[in-house]
Write an enzyme that holds these catalytic residues in place. Structure first.
Site, PDB file in Angstrom:
ATOM      1  N   ASP A 246      79.238  -0.390  56.305  1.00  0.00           N
ATOM      2  CA  ASP A 246      78.540  -0.652  57.554  1.00  0.00           C
ATOM      3  C   ASP A 246      77.939   0.631  58.116  1.00  0.00           C
ATOM      4  O   ASP A 246      76.813   0.639  58.635  1.00  0.00           O
ATOM      5  CB  ASP A 246      79.513  -1.271  58.560  1.00  0.00           C
ATOM      6  N   ASP A 372      81.028  -8.559  62.226  1.00  0.00           N
ATOM      7  CA  ASP A 372      81.980  -7.765  63.010  1.00  0.00           C
ATOM      8  C   ASP A 372      83.087  -8.650  63.566  1.00  0.00           C
ATOM      9  O   ASP A 372      84.269  -8.277  63.526  1.00  0.00           O
ATOM     10  CB  ASP A 372      81.246  -7.054  64.147  1.00  0.00           C
TER      11      ASP A 372
END
Length: 452
Positions: A246, A372
């Site tokens: 990420d 997330d």
């Protein structure tokens, strides 16, 4: 407004200066002030710097209020998603029994040797990471070449599986765990209504709170799938690896997620609602139509009108996003106080700002990717699967602290940032510290009947 100490020779420029001052009154803001001072360096505007500082103070105050409000708006759904996962793990044994594994994890960690488990978990995580990278690159290529129908089809199929198949499995296990009888006819009617309403809210239109609720449910279901079908050690390694990915994907100049965000900004398009949780409404169809109409009006106005019109449209285009907090009030003041210089220009500007209203309201909301939500819930749910509530609570607090720090950095840098690295790092540190240090220490104190 001109300086009264100016010489009479400057009176010939009163008309131009008055027109510039009127433009400043209609559109107060940092961008337009810079245009005025750069084009007219000798122009003295009394109170100009004072009004500029006032707008800066108002902007900072509204940004603080706006940021705090949307921090709360993100804490609530993240907390709800994690609570759903923790409650399910604690009450439904189906998601803690591992009899089937994902095809992406060929090593099942059934050996008792820690070294063997370590390399098998790393191998599983790297295989799963390669799959995620490949799918992300495919999604970016499809978006770059405007294959919107393929992306929509992909997302619709994924949503169908989650809202019908996985939700059906989840409901069946919950009913079995709590020993609640239900006939198949009622179950089919309930699942049909649940799935159809969810598809409409996610991919078309619906109340904001209903859309947010369905996105939370989708994220929780996906997190439960990962918890059930990933081996123990592989889950922790995957969380660490996905955080690094990420970080690279968002912050690197050629990162795929950064390319996706920049491409969406260049095209003035919202990212697909099925991938993003937003604190405001995101309707891709409405936004695409509005941005299409506004871009056509901008091009027609630039081709029709004079240089003054082009300057105004350019200043609208290059305004910073941080000024959108008081853009609505500014547009209302401009509509009430401006004088139509030309009929075509006045009508064009009015329609342009009306069409941009919904897009600007969409951009104001804080957005968080569903990935997330999923990995936050995987971490907390995996911690709760061991039955230690101290560790679970520590991971929960760590994730919220990391999310708060990420939002603070977002307010400072004002660009897209990865939401996983800080939260997952804190969560992993808190998990292993609590499980390996705090919990044994607390157990030894309890066995010795020592209370602190």
């Amino acid at each position: 407004m001109t300086n009264p100490n100016d010489s009479p020779a400057s009176g010939s420029n009163d008309g131009d200066n008055r027109r510039i001052v009127q433009r400043q009154d209609r559109r107060p803001g940092p961008t337009l002030d810079r245009d005025v001072t750069s084009n007219n360096p000798s122009l003295d505007l009394p109170g100009h710097h004072r009004s500029h500082s006032n707008y800066d103070e108002e902007e900072e105050e509204e940004e603080l209020k706006y940021g705090a409000k949307h921090v709360i708006k993100l804490f609530v759904p993240v907390t709800l998603c994690m609570l759903v996962v923790v409650a399910t793990i604690s009450s439904v044994t189906f998601y803690t029994v591992r009899d089937i594994y994902l095809v992406y994890t060929p090593f099942h960690e059934k050996s008792s040797d820690p070294g063997t488990k370590a390399w098998q978990s790393v191998a599983n995580a790297l295989i799963l990471m390669c799959v995620i990278v490949c799918m992300t690159i495919v999604l970016i290529l499809l978006y770059k070449y405007k294959c919107y129908k393929v992306i929509h089809g992909w997302l619709i199929v994924s949503s169908l599986m989650l809202l019908f198949l996985f939700a059906y499995i989840y409901l069946g296990e919950v009913l079995r765990a709590y020993n609640i009888p239900m006939d198949y006819f009622t179950l089919v009617i309930f699942m049909w209504n649940f799935g159809v309403v969810g598809m409409i809210c996610i991919h078309w239109k619906g109340p904001l709170i209903l859309q947010q609720a369905y996105l939370i449910v989708v994220a929780a279901l996906m997190a439960l799938v990962f918890i059930k079908y990933l081996p123990d050690w592989t889950t922790w390694v995957v969380l660490a690896v996905i955080s690094i990915w990420d970080l690279v994907a968002v912050l690197c100049p050629k990162g795929p997620l950064r390319i996706l965000v920049e491409t969406a900004q260049e095209r003035n398009e919202p990212i697909f609602p099925a991938l993003i949780y937003s604190s405001t409404v995101i309707y891709s169809m409405m936004a695409d139509r509005n941005t299409g109409r506004s871009s056509k009006r901008n091009s027609q106005m630039s081709a029709r009108n004079d240089g003054t019109t082009c300057t105004e449209t350019d200043s609208v285009r290059i305004e910073s996003r941080s000024s959108t907090q008081y853009e609505g009030r500014r547009n209302a003041n401009m509509m009430n106080s401006s004088e139509p210089v030309a009929n075509g220009l006045a009508v064009g500007m009015e329609n342009n700002f009306r069409s941009q209203t919904s897009v600007e309201e969409d951009e104001r909301g804080v957005k968080l990717g569903l990935g997330d939500f999923i990995f936050y819930s995987v971490l907390v749910g995996k911690a709760s699967s061991y039955g230690d509530w101290n560790t679970t609570l520590a991971c929960f607090v760590a994730i919220l602290i990391g999310l708060c720090l990420t939002l603070l950095l977002l307010a400072i840098f004002k660009k897209a940032l990865p939401a996983l690295p800080i939260s997952i790092t804190f969560g992993l540190i808190f998990y292993f510290a609590t499980r390996e240090i705090v919990q044994p220490f607390a157990d030894s104190l309890a066995s010795e009947q020592v209370y602190i």
